[in-house]
Design a protein around this motif. Structure first.
Motif, PDB file in Angstrom:
ATOM      1  N   GLU A 191       4.460  29.477   4.042  1.00  0.00           N
ATOM      2  CA  GLU A 191       3.114  28.888   4.172  1.00  0.00           C
ATOM      3  C   GLU A 191       2.076  29.735   3.451  1.00  0.00           C
ATOM      4  O   GLU A 191       1.166  29.211   2.799  1.00  0.00           O
ATOM      5  CB  GLU A 191       2.762  28.762   5.656  1.00  0.00           C
ATOM      6  N   ALA A 192       2.213  31.062   3.535  1.00  0.00           N
ATOM      7  CA  ALA A 192       1.242  31.949   2.898  1.00  0.00           C
ATOM      8  C   ALA A 192       1.393  31.962   1.382  1.00  0.00           C
ATOM      9  O   ALA A 192       0.421  32.137   0.654  1.00  0.00           O
ATOM     10  CB  ALA A 192       1.382  33.361   3.451  1.00  0.00           C
ATOM     11  N   GLN A 193       2.614  31.756   0.898  1.00  0.00           N
ATOM     12  CA  GLN A 193       2.865  31.832  -0.537  1.00  0.00           C
ATOM     13  C   GLN A 193       2.817  30.471  -1.229  1.00  0.00           C
ATOM     14  O   GLN A 193       2.929  30.400  -2.456  1.00  0.00           O
ATOM     15  CB  GLN A 193       4.234  32.483  -0.791  1.00  0.00           C
TER      16      GLN A 193
ATOM     17  N   TYR B  74       4.175  41.412   1.811  1.00  0.00           N
ATOM     18  CA  TYR B  74       4.371  40.377   0.795  1.00  0.00           C
ATOM     19  C   TYR B  74       3.020  40.018   0.174  1.00  0.00           C
ATOM     20  O   TYR B  74       1.959  40.426   0.672  1.00  0.00           O
ATOM     21  CB  TYR B  74       5.030  39.134   1.400  1.00  0.00           C
ATOM     22  N   THR B  75       3.072  39.258  -0.904  1.00  0.00           N
ATOM     23  CA  THR B  75       1.859  38.819  -1.600  1.00  0.00           C
ATOM     24  C   THR B  75       1.706  37.323  -1.411  1.00  0.00           C
ATOM     25  O   THR B  75       2.653  36.562  -1.654  1.00  0.00           O
ATOM     26  CB  THR B  75       1.950  39.151  -3.105  1.00  0.00           C
ATOM     27  N   ASP B  76       0.519  36.880  -0.968  1.00  0.00           N
ATOM     28  CA  ASP B  76       0.330  35.453  -0.710  1.00  0.00           C
ATOM     29  C   ASP B  76      -0.074  34.714  -1.986  1.00  0.00           C
ATOM     30  O   ASP B  76      -0.115  35.305  -3.083  1.00  0.00           O
ATOM     31  CB  ASP B  76      -0.707  35.226   0.398  1.00  0.00           C
ATOM     32  N   ALA B  77      -0.367  33.430  -1.850  1.00  0.00           N
ATOM     33  CA  ALA B  77      -0.666  32.598  -3.013  1.00  0.00           C
ATOM     34  C   ALA B  77      -1.930  33.053  -3.741  1.00  0.00           C
ATOM     35  O   ALA B  77      -2.080  32.820  -4.942  1.00  0.00           O
ATOM     36  CB  ALA B  77      -0.814  31.135  -2.588  1.00  0.00           C
TER      37      ALA B  77
ATOM     38  N   GLN C  20      -0.299  40.988   2.157  1.00  0.00           N
ATOM     39  CA  GLN C  20      -0.224  40.614   3.564  1.00  0.00           C
ATOM     40  C   GLN C  20       0.943  41.360   4.212  1.00  0.00           C
ATOM     41  O   GLN C  20       1.867  41.830   3.530  1.00  0.00           O
ATOM     42  CB  GLN C  20      -0.008  39.112   3.724  1.00  0.00           C
TER      43      GLN C  20
ATOM     44  N   VAL D  90       6.000  33.097   5.882  1.00  0.00           N
ATOM     45  CA  VAL D  90       5.806  33.600   4.522  1.00  0.00           C
ATOM     46  C   VAL D  90       5.681  32.453   3.532  1.00  0.00           C
ATOM     47  O   VAL D  90       4.873  32.497   2.597  1.00  0.00           O
ATOM     48  CB  VAL D  90       6.957  34.550   4.132  1.00  0.00           C
TER      49      VAL D  90
END
Length: 433
Positions: free
Chosen positions: A234-236, A195-198, A203, A232
């Motif tokens: 929290e990361a995004q 996935y792609t974080d903020a 990641q 996920v």
């Protein structure tokens, strides 16, 4: 004349003019054939929808979203810093805004609500078997309704929201693609999710395969448990931006026997949600719209069957009126020998019923035979992605009901000719040339 003799004579007399009777039977055949197919279509689709509802919902939860605005104001809408955020697209309940933390607290304080779980949208880019090369990655969509905690499983168990381990429920299509021999062998194995974080950095996270789900009305993507969703999310999450939720699932307290949730419990909570500018729907409510459309289409198709039956009824009237005229002297002889008006009426009425039975039985039999073949072909072809769907479900009760209805139509159509035959004067009838 005994009742058995009346029935036997009626069956034989129905085919005195074979061509005329055959054409009348064929007109009834069209109506019976179409009506049998439309009732089977309705039974098949509604049975599938009911099965899907039972799979994902026990009737004790409401999907909650902001109420859709029913009033419009002049000019732009005033901005509220603590207000609800706008959604990029309407949620499944039709609202264009998102829930916020205040909405969740409001729901938790309502009478009849036991637990509130927010539905958070996360985005996963790909899934791959643990340790697989980059060219063995596959796109993965997430089904937000997995928060309900139930899937139509082929193998494995439902998601466990009480564990700290990340879990995922995959669809059947991913079993072979990820290198597993079958659905059972995939259970308990680890897959890698990207996935792609903020910060727009790539990641990965590992998750255990808890179950393999069938493709259905509700399985539009993979399911994730709370631990995976939390990680996920929290990361995004964008720093400084308050959390917002597409939907929330409100689990209800039941007042019925053994704590069961009743229809009244659901209605009471819906009313409280409406007072708080929220709207709640059960899964059954959402599918009710689909069923209404389906039933409307089936109703239109059934209307054509009814038109065919009405046309056939005039054919029955014509057939029996001609039969009465041709057998005028025979009717006079039967009455002169002591046959009552009621027996004469029964004789001609039963002829109509015999014609109705033949047309309806043949039409229903052909519909069942042809419909079974069509249903099997569709299940193996265009509808292969919806396992468990029998598009044409021939319920014996419905088929019998179609036959009985058409026989009743035939009987009513034969009333006029039968009454004319019963009222004839035996002397005048014997003199008829």
């Amino acid at each position: 004349m005994r009742t058995a003799d009346v029935i036997g004579n009626a069956a034989r007399n129905a085919f005195r003019s074979r061509l005329r009777t055959t054409l009348t039977v064929l007109s009834l055949f069209v109506g019976a054939f179409t009506l049998t197919l439309t009732t089977a279509l309705g039974a098949g689709v509604n049975e599938y929808v009911a099965t899907q509802v039972a799979t994902v919902s026990t009737g004790d939860a409401l999907l909650v979203a902001p109420a859709v605005a029913s009033e419009t104001t002049e000019g732009p809408t005033p901005f509220e810093a603590d207000g609800r955020q706008q959604a990029t697209q309407p949620n499944p309940l039709g609202s264009g805004t998102l829930l916020n933390a205040a909405d969740l607290e409001t729901m938790r304080g309502l009478d009849g609500v036991d637990l509130v779980e927010p539905v958070r949208m996360i985005t996963l880019d790909w899934v791959a078997a643990d340790g697989a090369d980059e060219d063995a990655r596959f796109e993965l969509d997430i089904n937000p309704s997995s928060s309900l905690g139930r899937s139509d499983l082929v193998a494995g168990d439902q998601l466990d929201n009480g564990t700290d381990a990340a879990q995922v429920v995959l669809q059947e299509d991913y079993v072979a693609a990820l290198g597993f021999d079958d659905a059972e062998s995939a259970i308990g194995e680890t897959v890698e999710l990207g996935y792609t974080d903020a910060a727009q950095a790539e990641q990965t996270i590992e998750a255990e395969v808890a179950g393999i789900a069938r493709t259905s009305l509700f399985a539009a993507g993979a399911g994730t448990n709370e631990s995976l969703t939390d990680a996920v999310t929290e990361a995004q999450a964008i720093p400084g931006q308050p959390e917002a939720y597409v939907l929330a699932v409100a689990h209800l307290d039941g007042t019925g026997p053994d704590g069961a949730v009743t229809d009244q419990d659901v209605d009471d909570v819906k009313a409280l949600l409406a007072d708080a500018d929220l709207t709640g729907q059960t899964v059954e409510d959402q599918l009710g719209v689909i069923q209404t459309v389906i039933n409307g289409i089936i109703g239109v198709l059934s209307a054509f069957s009814v038109i065919a039956l009405l046309a056939a009824s005039f054919g029955i009237v014509n057939t029996l009126l001609m039969s009465v005229q041709e057998r005028t002297r025979e009717i006079g002889l039967m009455k002169a020998m002591g046959m009552s008006d009621g027996r004469v009426f029964s004789l001609f009425s039963l002829e109509a019923v015999v014609i109705g039975f033949l047309g309806s039985a043949i039409g229903a039999a052909v519909a069942i035979g042809l419909g079974t073949v069509i249903s099997s072909a569709l299940a193996a072809g265009p509808l292969a992605d919806l396992p468990g769907l029998t598009i044409l479900l021939f319920d014996p009760v419905n088929v019998l009901l179609v036959i009985v209805v058409i026989m009743l139509v035939a009987f009513l159509s034969g009333v006029l000719p039968a009454r004319r035959a019963a009222r004839q004067d035996p002397i005048d009838s014997l003199r008829y040339e």
